[in-house]
Motif scaffolding. Structure first.
Motif, PDB file in Angstrom:
ATOM      1  N   TRP A   1      19.106 -12.859   8.865  1.00 46.12           N
ATOM      2  CA  TRP A   1      19.475 -14.218   8.453  1.00 46.12           C
ATOM      3  C   TRP A   1      18.223 -15.057   8.214  1.00 46.12           C
ATOM      4  O   TRP A   1      17.215 -14.891   8.895  1.00 46.12           O
TER       5      TRP A   1
ATOM      6  N   ALA B   1      21.606 -18.363   6.361  1.00 49.54           N
ATOM      7  CA  ALA B   1      22.234 -17.728   5.205  1.00 49.54           C
ATOM      8  C   ALA B   1      21.696 -16.316   5.048  1.00 49.54           C
ATOM      9  O   ALA B   1      20.576 -16.002   5.468  1.00 49.54           O
ATOM     10  N   SER B   2      22.506 -15.464   4.409  1.00 53.53           N
ATOM     11  CA  SER B   2      22.088 -14.079   4.177  1.00 53.53           C
ATOM     12  C   SER B   2      22.832 -13.522   2.970  1.00 53.53           C
ATOM     13  O   SER B   2      23.972 -13.907   2.690  1.00 53.53           O
ATOM     14  N   ASP B   3      22.169 -12.599   2.276  1.00 51.26           N
ATOM     15  CA  ASP B   3      22.887 -11.866   1.222  1.00 51.26           C
ATOM     16  C   ASP B   3      23.444 -10.551   1.774  1.00 51.26           C
ATOM     17  O   ASP B   3      24.115  -9.809   1.058  1.00 51.26           O
TER      18      ASP B   3
ATOM     19  N   LYS C   1      20.244 -16.988  -3.169  1.00 49.99           N
ATOM     20  CA  LYS C   1      21.425 -16.176  -3.471  1.00 49.99           C
ATOM     21  C   LYS C   1      21.966 -15.589  -2.171  1.00 49.99           C
ATOM     22  O   LYS C   1      21.284 -14.783  -1.529  1.00 49.99           O
ATOM     23  N   TYR C   2      23.145 -16.011  -1.827  1.00 48.72           N
ATOM     24  CA  TYR C   2      23.691 -15.647  -0.525  1.00 48.72           C
ATOM     25  C   TYR C   2      25.178 -15.311  -0.610  1.00 48.72           C
ATOM     26  O   TYR C   2      25.900 -15.810  -1.469  1.00 48.72           O
ATOM     27  N   ARG C   3      25.597 -14.478   0.325  1.00 49.88           N
ATOM     28  CA  ARG C   3      27.028 -14.210   0.479  1.00 49.88           C
ATOM     29  C   ARG C   3      27.568 -14.803   1.781  1.00 49.88           C
ATOM     30  O   ARG C   3      28.710 -15.222   1.858  1.00 49.88           O
TER      31      ARG C   3
ATOM     32  N   VAL D   1      27.830 -12.260  -3.449  1.00 49.56           N
ATOM     33  CA  VAL D   1      26.594 -13.033  -3.514  1.00 49.56           C
ATOM     34  C   VAL D   1      26.690 -14.060  -4.637  1.00 49.56           C
ATOM     35  O   VAL D   1      27.064 -13.714  -5.764  1.00 49.56           O
TER      36      VAL D   1
ATOM     37  N   LEU E   1      27.164 -17.387   5.213  1.00 50.36           N
ATOM     38  CA  LEU E   1      26.576 -18.559   5.856  1.00 50.36           C
ATOM     39  C   LEU E   1      26.991 -18.530   7.327  1.00 50.36           C
ATOM     40  O   LEU E   1      28.141 -18.210   7.653  1.00 50.36           O
TER      41      LEU E   1
END
Ligand SMILES: [Ca+2]
Length: 223
Positions: free
Chosen positions: A160, A137-139, A192-194, A112, A196
């Protein structure tokens, strides 16, 4: 002191005030170079040129929906820091197969990070130049998170968040050229994302050549 909140006009004012306090607005900047302005330097009026070193330089990319065009490069071309030499350099671009309606690919940043910008670049002489996609986007923290939502699955229903809808097609005239897109937020960070997810759509369906020649994707971490 807020006046009579029962009055509809006052309520609207209060809601506007609340919206301003929490203000976080995604801004999509689109630049286009045509003719001699389109060079392999990808120099734009507002959008930064592609950078060699950025948060997605070592990201893992994988195809989720659709087929890549075998005449083009693999997904790694999107983060290799190399740019096409001309407006028709298929081997230096990733694009979905001819006569198919785009697809989805996943970018895993490895952890993240606070994302400040997502910048996407494309170049072609004709209808494979403009960019049309949804960025999710997603964490990865949602228990319902599905990293690989298929064509029949709405990403926003499985962990998402839709960050932006990009469509750089000019309203009229020729569509060819070099496009630089920058997705950013008024607060300085998109979140804050890990992961895409790029949900790409053909630019046109008049002929088989509607899938965008994507040259490079940069992810900028907030400093
Ligand atoms: Ca590249």
């Amino acid at each position: 002191m807020i006046g009579n909140i029962n009055h509809p006009a006052s309520l609207i004012v209060v809601l506007l005030m609340l919206a301003t306090v929490a203000s976080s607005q995604v801004k999509v900047t689109v630049d286009r170079n045509t003719g001699r302005a389109a060079t392999r330097d990808f120099k734009f009026k507002s959008v930064s040129s592609p950078a060699k070193d950025h948060a997605a330089a070592h990201a893992r990319l994988s195809l989720v929906v659709g087929q890549r065009d075998p005449n083009g490069a693999g997904l790694n071309a999107l983060t290799d820091g190399l740019l096409p030499a001309s407006e028709d350099d298929p081997a230096a671009n990733f694009f979905f197969n001819a006569d198919t309606d785009g697809g989805r690919f996943l970018m895993d940043l490895g952890g993240v990070i606070e994302v400040s910008q997502v910048n996407t670049y494309s170049w072609h002489s004709e209808s494979r130049a403009p960019q049309v996609y949804n960025l999710y986007a997603s964490d990865g923290s949602d228990p319902k998170f599905n990293p690989r939502p298929d064509a029949n699955t709405d990403p926003s229903a499985c962990g998402w968040k839709l960050i932006a809808t990009v469509d750089t097609r000019p309203k009229q005239g020729e569509v060819g050229g070099q496009y630089g897109v920058s997705i950013a937020d008024s607060t300085g960070a998109l979140g804050k994302y890990r992961y895409l997810l790029f949900d790409c759509v053909e630019t046109e369906t008049d002929d088989p050549w509607g899938n965008t020649f994507y040259s490079e994707i940069d992810v900028v971490a907030k400093k």
